[in-house]
Design an enzyme around this catalytic site. Structure first.
Site, PDB file in Angstrom:
ATOM      1  N   CYS A   1       0.851  -1.193   0.000  1.00  0.00           N
ATOM      2  CA  CYS A   1       0.000   0.000   0.000  1.00  0.00           C
ATOM      3  C   CYS A   1       0.888   1.243   0.000  1.00  0.00           C
ATOM      4  CB  CYS A   1      -0.910  -0.019   1.230  1.00  0.00           C
ATOM      5  SG  CYS A   1      -1.743   1.549   1.518  1.00  0.00           S
TER       6      CYS A   1
ATOM      7  N   CYS B   1       0.695   3.226   3.304  1.00  0.00           N
ATOM      8  CA  CYS B   1       1.390   2.523   4.394  1.00  0.00           C
ATOM      9  C   CYS B   1       2.900   2.701   4.240  1.00  0.00           C
ATOM     10  CB  CYS B   1       1.026   1.043   4.414  1.00  0.00           C
ATOM     11  SG  CYS B   1      -0.599   0.698   5.137  1.00  0.00           S
TER      12      CYS B   1
ATOM     13  N   ASP C   1      -0.161  16.661  -0.646  1.00  0.00           N
ATOM     14  CA  ASP C   1      -0.485  15.895  -1.856  1.00  0.00           C
ATOM     15  C   ASP C   1       0.570  16.178  -2.927  1.00  0.00           C
ATOM     16  OD1 ASP C   1      -3.412  14.565  -2.997  1.00  0.00           O
ATOM     17  OD2 ASP C   1      -1.886  15.166  -4.466  1.00  0.00           O
TER      18      ASP C   1
ATOM     19  N   HIS D   1      -4.204   0.568   8.435  1.00  0.00           N
ATOM     20  CA  HIS D   1      -4.661   0.425   7.053  1.00  0.00           C
ATOM     21  C   HIS D   1      -6.165   0.150   7.017  1.00  0.00           C
ATOM     22  CE1 HIS D   1      -4.409  -0.386   2.749  1.00  0.00           C
ATOM     23  NE2 HIS D   1      -5.323  -1.321   2.987  1.00  0.00           N
TER      24      HIS D   1
ATOM     25  N   HIS E   1      -6.212   3.448   0.647  1.00  0.00           N
ATOM     26  CA  HIS E   1      -5.943   3.602   2.082  1.00  0.00           C
ATOM     27  C   HIS E   1      -6.666   4.893   2.427  1.00  0.00           C
ATOM     28  CE1 HIS E   1      -2.872   3.460   5.623  1.00  0.00           C
ATOM     29  NE2 HIS E   1      -3.705   4.482   5.862  1.00  0.00           N
TER      30      HIS E   1
ATOM     31  N   HIS F   1      -8.220   8.294   3.238  1.00  0.00           N
ATOM     32  CA  HIS F   1      -7.577   9.593   3.453  1.00  0.00           C
ATOM     33  C   HIS F   1      -8.603  10.701   3.324  1.00  0.00           C
ATOM     34  CE1 HIS F   1      -7.158   8.285  -0.754  1.00  0.00           C
ATOM     35  NE2 HIS F   1      -7.340   9.558  -1.094  1.00  0.00           N
TER      36      HIS F   1
HETATM   37  P1  5GP Z   1      -7.876   9.762  -4.194  1.00  0.00           P
HETATM   38  O1  5GP Z   1      -8.104   9.976  -5.661  1.00  0.00           O
HETATM   39  O2  5GP Z   1      -7.561   8.316  -3.876  1.00  0.00           O
HETATM   40  O3  5GP Z   1      -8.932  10.339  -3.323  1.00  0.00           O
HETATM   41  O4  5GP Z   1      -6.584  10.615  -3.838  1.00  0.00           O
HETATM   42  C1  5GP Z   1      -5.295  10.125  -3.901  1.00  0.00           C
HETATM   43  C2  5GP Z   1      -4.384  11.334  -3.810  1.00  0.00           C
HETATM   44  O5  5GP Z   1      -3.083  10.862  -3.521  1.00  0.00           O
HETATM   45  C3  5GP Z   1      -4.301  12.149  -5.094  1.00  0.00           C
HETATM   46  O6  5GP Z   1      -4.717  13.494  -4.827  1.00  0.00           O
HETATM   47  C4  5GP Z   1      -2.840  12.049  -5.487  1.00  0.00           C
HETATM   48  O7  5GP Z   1      -2.316  13.245  -6.031  1.00  0.00           O
HETATM   49  C5  5GP Z   1      -2.156  11.676  -4.189  1.00  0.00           C
HETATM   50  N1  5GP Z   1      -0.940  10.887  -4.343  1.00  0.00           N
HETATM   51  C6  5GP Z   1      -0.798   9.792  -5.137  1.00  0.00           C
HETATM   52  N2  5GP Z   1       0.451   9.288  -4.994  1.00  0.00           N
HETATM   53  C7  5GP Z   1       1.094  10.083  -4.091  1.00  0.00           C
HETATM   54  C8  5GP Z   1       2.419  10.070  -3.539  1.00  0.00           C
HETATM   55  O8  5GP Z   1       3.261   9.215  -3.846  1.00  0.00           O
HETATM   56  N3  5GP Z   1       2.719  11.038  -2.645  1.00  0.00           N
HETATM   57  C9  5GP Z   1       1.820  11.999  -2.279  1.00  0.00           C
HETATM   58  N4  5GP Z   1       2.228  12.919  -1.398  1.00  0.00           N
HETATM   59  N5  5GP Z   1       0.559  12.049  -2.774  1.00  0.00           N
HETATM   60  C10 5GP Z   1       0.204  11.099  -3.668  1.00  0.00           C
HETATM   61 ZN    ZN Z   2      -2.300   1.260   3.704  1.00  0.00          ZN
END
Ligand code: 5GP
Ligand code: ZN
Length: 110
Positions: A4, A7, A30, A46, A96, A98
């Site tokens: 993950c 994680c 982000d 998780h 995961h 958020h």
């Molecule tokens: P979701 O679309 O799942 O609600 O949001 C996932 C978020 O994680 C996205 O806004 C994306 O930009 C962010 N994200 C994806 N990979 C990474 C990473 O490796 N590091 C950070 N800091 N943010 C990430």
């Molecule tokens: Zn996780």
């Protein structure tokens, strides 16, 4: 969970711009910000998403909600938007749980 992304971020295996950490939660910027300030707040445990919550997570979720305004204050946000996407059809890309915390400039209407 070994495979993950978030994680791995909590474990320090993948670097992040950390803004907050305590026993239960981790918050970081982000990688692809959608606002001047775009934080992600995650439980260290998780949990996949809201659909994965169990009755024993009740106190943890209460604490998570109370952590949101703490982070907003730390970032000097006068107003902010909190989003959590649930499931692929709800726009979730990282499985995961958020909370997105967005702010820092006038946010567009929703
Ligand atoms: P979701 O679309 O799942 O609600 O949001 C996932 C978020 O994680 C996205 O806004 C994306 O930009 C962010 N994200 C994806 N990979 C990474 C990473 O490796 N590091 C950070 N800091 N943010 C990430
Ligand atoms: Zn996780």
């Amino acid at each position: 969970m070994t495979d993950c992304l978030f994680c791995k971020i909590v474990a320090g295996e993948i670097p992040s711009q950390t803004v907050f950490e305590d026993d239960d939660f981790f918050a970081f910027r982000d990688i692809s910000p959608k606002a001047d300030t775009h934080l992600l707040l995650i439980p260290k445990k998780h949990i996949v998403n809201l659909d994965d919550l169990q009755p024993e997570d009740e106190a943890l979720m209460g604490k998570m909600m109370l952590t949101v305004p703490k982070l907003a204050k730390q970032e000097n946000l006068e107003g902010y938007r909190t989003i959590t996407n649930t499931g692929a059809k709800g726009g979730q890309e990282v499985f995961h749980m958020h909370f997105h915390i967005l702010g820092g400039s006038e946010l567009p209407g929703f």
